[in-house]
Design an enzyme around this catalytic site. Structure first.
Site, short mmCIF file in Angstrom:
data_model
loop_
_atom_site.label_atom_id
_atom_site.label_comp_id
_atom_site.label_asym_id
_atom_site.label_seq_id
_atom_site.Cartn_x
_atom_site.Cartn_y
_atom_site.Cartn_z
N HIS A 106 -9.10 -2.03 -5.16
CA HIS A 106 -8.03 -2.33 -4.19
C HIS A 106 -7.03 -3.34 -4.76
O HIS A 106 -5.83 -3.24 -4.49
CB HIS A 106 -8.57 -2.85 -2.85
CG HIS A 106 -7.45 -3.01 -1.86
ND1 HIS A 106 -6.89 -1.95 -1.19
CD2 HIS A 106 -6.72 -4.09 -1.52
CE1 HIS A 106 -5.87 -2.38 -0.47
NE2 HIS A 106 -5.75 -3.69 -0.64
N HIS A 142 0.84 -1.21 0.00
CA HIS A 142 0.00 0.00 0.00
C HIS A 142 0.87 1.26 0.00
O HIS A 142 0.58 2.23 -0.71
CB HIS A 142 -0.94 0.01 1.20
CG HIS A 142 -1.86 -1.17 1.26
ND1 HIS A 142 -2.55 -1.53 2.39
CD2 HIS A 142 -2.18 -2.10 0.31
CE1 HIS A 142 -3.27 -2.61 2.14
NE2 HIS A 142 -3.05 -2.98 0.89
N HIS A 176 -0.37 -11.26 -4.75
CA HIS A 176 1.02 -10.83 -4.55
C HIS A 176 2.02 -11.82 -5.13
O HIS A 176 3.04 -11.42 -5.71
CB HIS A 176 1.28 -10.61 -3.07
CG HIS A 176 0.36 -9.61 -2.46
ND1 HIS A 176 0.33 -8.29 -2.85
CD2 HIS A 176 -0.61 -9.73 -1.52
CE1 HIS A 176 -0.60 -7.65 -2.15
NE2 HIS A 176 -1.18 -8.50 -1.35
N ASP A 225 -3.07 -2.77 -4.95
CA ASP A 225 -2.05 -3.76 -4.56
C ASP A 225 -1.07 -4.01 -5.71
O ASP A 225 0.14 -4.05 -5.51
CB ASP A 225 -2.72 -5.10 -4.22
CG ASP A 225 -3.22 -5.16 -2.78
OD1 ASP A 225 -2.83 -4.32 -1.96
OD2 ASP A 225 -4.00 -6.09 -2.49
#
Length: 304
Positions: free
Chosen positions: A237, A78, A264, A241
């Site tokens: 969001h 973030h 991720h 990310d």
């Protein structure tokens, strides 16, 4: 020319780690040209420095964690997303704990802090990574792709078989030459399911998570009293990310990222694949700012 950027002033913040639940003190300091973004664990003696880089990512369970010789800096995405959105190249980030503060679960508070510190242009050309050919990585039905694009664009899609998600847009595409990261993406919060939280806590994860720093969803509805900040906050969001994860390349991107259900781990796998295929990208600078396909807000003049 388009110049590298750092902060004008030192900025400090306090918060809790999303996963550790620990209080953490953060100080962000200006850094010289070509430093990159360097995290410093100042609670350790001697202090350990970990540079934000694709090959420094050691863990990707629910966040991107940098690891060096067993020392960790967790949940960096973030903050890095805010740095990418503001085009800040160089900074030292001092932390008193092994995880970044979660703040409100978005990049918004970091953007505010960085703008409050002021952004300073430096006496060197900003380096961009330009994508030259399509590169894709896959895992089951998840994909992460880079394609050439004259600008910076992010397209992301998610698929959740859940009432809250089915009534909302699960695809978003933003070209950052025409749309503001700060307005359209920065305030999108992380989200989680009630059904997962007990399990996560049994694994010592999400210990700092609450409706104050995440969108919490049960079997049927959103539990946050104030609802969503954007109608498509969930997919926004995931874009946030991804922008943070991609900034681990060390430079701003010229190209398009297309993610489908990517997280991720896959985002990082894509970075490593790009770096492995040396003909897939080039590093470029712009002597004339009008030639650049990517632009940033003018440096905000902080109080001297």
């Amino acid at each position: 020319m388009i110049r590298q950027r750092t902060l004008k002033n030192v900025i400090r913040a306090t918060g809790v780690g999303l996963h550790t639940g620990e209080k953490v003190y953060m100080t962000v300091r200006p850094a010289p040209v070509d430093t990159g973004i360097v995290f410093r664990r100042v609670d350790l003696d001697p202090v350990v420095e970990i540079k934000a880089a694709a090959d420094a990512v050691g863990e990707t369970t629910l966040s991107s964690t940098l690891v060096q010789d067993g020392v960790k800096v967790g949940t960096v995405e973030h903050f890095l997303s805010a740095m990418a959105g503001l085009g800040i190249d160089n900074a030292f980030v001092e932390l008193s704990a092994p995880e970044m503060p979660i703040m409100d679960g978005s990049a918004g508070p970091f953007v505010f802090l960085l703008q409050s510190a002021g952004i300073k242009e430096q006496e060197a050309a900003k380096k961009f990574i330009r994508i030259k050919k399509e590169v894709t990585v896959r895992e089951d039905d998840k994909t992460a792709t880079f394609v050439p694009f004259d600008g910076f664009k992010v397209t992301f899609s998610i698929e959740f078989d859940h009432p809250v998600f089915e009534e909302r847009n699960q695809l978003a595409s933003i070209d950052f030459s025409t749309t503001s990261f700060v307005k359209e993406v920065a305030r999108a919060r992380t989200f989680g399911f009630m059904r997962d939280i007990e399990f996560l806590r049994s694994q010592n994860l999400a210990l700092g998570g609450s409706v104050d720093n995440a969108i919490v969803v049960d079997e049927y509805r959103i539990l946050n009293e104030d609802g969503l900040r954007y109608d498509d906050e969930f997919v926004k969001h995931k874009m946030l990310d991804a922008i943070g994860d991609l900034y681990l390349l060390g430079h701003s991107l010229i190209g398009e990222f297309i993610g489908h259900k990517s997280g991720h781990a896959l985002n990082n796998a894509l970075l490593r694949e790009i770096l492995r295929q040396e003909d897939s990208y080039e590093v470029v600078t712009f002597e004339d700012a009008t030639d650049a396909p990517v632009s940033y807000m003018r440096p905000v003049l902080a109080a001297e």
